[in-house]
Scaffold this active site. Structure first.
Site: not given
Length: 308
Positions: A258, A263
């Site tokens: 990410c 994430r």
């Protein structure tokens, strides 16, 4: 004394509880119902891994201990994960022993709690689960919160060498990016705007790269596609269909990334823990790759350099 009928009912209920406990122990997720029912267990340790300062102090799941992502799970000098000795000391201070069952949860969609699960996996710690839906679901359901600090007798857990097969580094990622026929699937879990190069990072964040776009050959499956409206993970069948539609079916090793790796930890959890795929998390992610010299970038928006 109990009559025969009551005895049979009691025995059946105990069997159901035992079976339920056994089934739960084989999963990598626990529900908010399960966690609230098990908070009094002495062999259970609940750990909050949140990124926003003060969240834990304002109220946390009763009995939980606080692992601060910015200082506890990373090396505060080098851009690196926490060292093994430091991690072992952190766990022992939290009262964790080899037979302790661990449940992680946190704010911000459980991203940093998933990072925690990834760190636990790297160091081979077993019996680690994620609270499905995280802090948001717990609070939305009006479940109890406490402001009391939790102190436990030191545990005796010992950890081994890190399993670096769960972690991707820049040279490996660049090799995939330059390959004409890559044998590794890159999954970019950022927003479409980040992936296409329309923005370098979500609005309001400070960790930036000088270039926009994505790693060549990467497919874009945003982390949010893996969860339902309440933040819980979708079923394994649903997840398998979502990633297969992007060409990721587990037949190749996978690298998730990410912007800073949090994430992508969430997607690492979905792909590795729920679907059982062979997955590495690239925690250097776009802030490393997009700032590196001499590496290829794919940009669909024509804004490769600094958004220009």
């Amino acid at each position: 004394m109990l009559n025969l009928k009551q005895s049979l009912i009691t025995a059946a209920g105990a069997a159901v509880l035992a079976i339920g406990s056994l089934a739960q122990a084989s999963e990598y997720l626990v529900s908010t119902d399960w966690l609230e029912e098990n908070l009094d267990r002495q062999d259970l340790r609940v750990i909050e891994v949140s990124v926003n300062p003060g969240v834990f102090e304002r109220g946390h799941i009763p009995g939980a201990v606080n692992f601060r992502w910015h200082t506890d799970l990373v090396d505060t000098v080098s851009r690196d994960i926490i060292a093994g000795d430091d991690f072992q000391g952190l766990l022992q201070d939290a009262g964790i022993s080899d037979d302790t069952e661990i449940v992680l949860y946190g704010d911000t969609n459980n991203w940093f709690a998933a990072w925690g699960a990834w760190i636990f996996d790297i160091y081979g710690v077993e019996n680690v689960r994620l609270l499905d839906g995280g802090r948001s679901k717990w609070e939305a359901e009006g479940r109890p919160l406490s402001v009391r600090p939790s102190n436990y007798t030191a545990g005796n857990i010992e950890i081994g060498e890190p399993n670096l097969e769960l972690r991707a580094f820049l040279p490996e990622v660049v090799e995939v990016a330059r390959s004409e026929n890559p044998e590794v699937d890159l999954v970019d879990i950022r927003s479409a705007a980040e992936y296409e190069g329309r923005v370098i990072a979500p609005e309001g964040v400070n960790e930036l790269a000088v270039r926009a776009g994505h790693i060549p050959s990467a497919v874009n499956v945003s982390w949010g596609e893996a969860v339902a409206e309440d933040g819980t993970f979708k079923s394994a069948d649903e997840l398998r269909e979502i990633y297969a539609a992007a060409g990721v079916d587990g037949s190749n090793p996978i690298i998730t990334y990410c912007r800073i790796g949090e994430r992508s930890s969430h997607t690492w959890f979905a792909l590795s823990k729920i679907l059982g795929f062979d997955v590495k998390n690239y925690d250097g992610s776009w802030t490393e790759y997009g700032n590196s010299v001499g590496v290829p970038v794919t940009n669909l928006a024509g804004t490769v350099w600094g958004g220009q």
